[in-house]
Design a protein around this motif. Structure first.
Motif, PDB file in Angstrom:
ATOM      1  N   LYS A   1      13.590   1.536  17.441  1.00  0.00           N
ATOM      2  CA  LYS A   1      14.522   1.764  18.536  1.00  0.00           C
ATOM      3  C   LYS A   1      13.889   1.321  19.841  1.00  0.00           C
ATOM      4  N   TRP A   2      14.527   0.380  20.511  1.00  0.00           N
ATOM      5  CA  TRP A   2      14.054  -0.145  21.792  1.00  0.00           C
ATOM      6  C   TRP A   2      14.243   0.892  22.884  1.00  0.00           C
ATOM      7  N   PHE A  18      16.661  -6.583  16.063  1.00  0.00           N
ATOM      8  CA  PHE A  18      17.000  -5.176  16.194  1.00  0.00           C
ATOM      9  C   PHE A  18      18.485  -4.981  15.898  1.00  0.00           C
ATOM     10  N   ARG A  19      18.882  -3.760  15.689  1.00  0.00           N
ATOM     11  CA  ARG A  19      20.294  -3.421  15.585  1.00  0.00           C
ATOM     12  C   ARG A  19      20.811  -3.028  16.962  1.00  0.00           C
ATOM     13  N   GLN A  54       8.072  -0.724  19.693  1.00  0.00           N
ATOM     14  CA  GLN A  54       7.647   0.280  18.725  1.00  0.00           C
ATOM     15  C   GLN A  54       6.779  -0.331  17.626  1.00  0.00           C
ATOM     16  N   ASN A  74      20.454   0.400  18.362  1.00  0.00           N
ATOM     17  CA  ASN A  74      19.096   0.821  18.729  1.00  0.00           C
ATOM     18  C   ASN A  74      18.581   0.168  20.002  1.00  0.00           C
ATOM     19  N   THR A  75      19.436  -0.563  20.699  1.00  0.00           N
ATOM     20  CA  THR A  75      18.955  -1.303  21.876  1.00  0.00           C
ATOM     21  C   THR A  75      19.780  -1.040  23.130  1.00  0.00           C
TER      22      THR A  75
END
Length: 306
Positions: free
Chosen positions: A267-268, A150-151, A124, A154-155
């Protein structure tokens, strides 16, 4: 001023078949990699190095990188199973030597701070902007490495388990360690993985995660070379052994190197299983409706003016 992105793409295909993971998820057949290159150019990157295999070089150039001609400076580096000392070559080996080795093979075409991504991850726009801006901050420095983190929430894939590099980050925002957890998925609403006793163990959905989005100064190649030589000497005859970037980073941290963890709100998404494709398509269409991406991203006009 050159700002370089190294794209790890050698696992997209191998000598036993053609290119994989080229599923079209955009309205005109755009792939996840197409959106990554679009985001990178919009963020300010003007040079990309694709790390691929010579076994599918021509196919990659025809089906993938030709779309970016005239948009960004394109170079290539080649990661091969055979690119180790002769005594460690084995014709039966099918596993590449890992993401650390993939970065190492780009050493002859990189002379400036550079970012690293996987070809099949959707990171993103926000993540590329963070990566680009931080690379500008570390010009004319040495040993200045960082990770875009990342969090965990979100993955996670919509379907099935994924491997995630769980990061321990200290109060100063520096990386302490990365531990890979296999088969991470939501169970009863919570992210979990099966531990060594085959028991579900809960993870904090706010955990920092490595998605192999890194920033390095060129001196990293000296350390990478030393680390890979030591790895080959120890494990070169192991048919499945490989040296990943998280393994290399853990080694560097143990030697005292400080590595920043820069969090992205992005967000992945990815194509972990065929069932993910419809969810990815729906999300891309939503981003197009919101004006984040044009309906068609291949043209130079789109990249420069949208």
């Amino acid at each position: 001023m050159t700002t370089t992105l190294v794209v790890l793409a050698a696992k997209m295909g191998n000598k036993y078949g053609g290119l994989k993971q080229l599923e079209g998820i955009g309205p005109n057949g755009e792939t996840i990699l197409d959106y990554s290159i679009y985001d990178a150019v919009k963020a300010g990157f003007n040079k990309v190095i694709f790390v691929i295999s010579k076994y599918f070089e021509q196919e990659f150039k025809e089906k993938v990188s030709s779309k970016y001609d005239g948009i960004i400076d394109i170079r290539y580096a080649f990661q091969e199973i055979e690119s180790v000392p002769e005594e460690f070559r084995n014709s039966k080996r099918t596993v590449l030597w890992g993401s650390a080795h993939a970065v190492l093979v780009a050493k002859d075409v990189v002379n400036e701070p550079f970012g690293v991504i996987n070809a099949t991850n959707f990171y993103q726009r926000e993540s590329f902007e963070l990566l680009y801006n931080q690379l500008q901050n570390i010009r004319n420095t040495r040993g200045n490495y960082f990770m875009i983190s990342f969090r965990l929430a979100n993955t996670l894939a919509e379907t099935g388990g994924v491997t995630r590099g769980i990061c321990e980050v200290n109060e100063a925002g520096e990386l302490n360690s990365i531990v890979d957890r296999v088969g991470v998925e939501r169970v009863g609403g919570d992210p979990m993985y099966l531990n060594e006793y085959n028991k579900w163990e809960k993870l904090d959905e706010n955990s920092f995660i490595s998605m192999n989005m890194w920033g390095f100064t060129p001196d990293v190649f000296t350390s990478l070379s030393q680390s890979f030589d030591a790895f080959i000497a120890k494990s070169g005859t192991d048919m499945k052994a490989h040296l990943s970037l998280p393994q290399f980073i853990n080694e560097m941290i143990q030697k005292g190197l400080k590595i920043k963890a820069i969090n992205t709100p992005a967000k992945w998404m990815g194509l972990v299983s065929p069932d993910d494709r419809i969810q990815v398509i729906l999300r891309i269409n939503d981003l197009i409706r919101k004006g984040i991406y044009p309906n068609k991203i291949f043209g130079i006009t789109n990249l420069l003016n949208n």
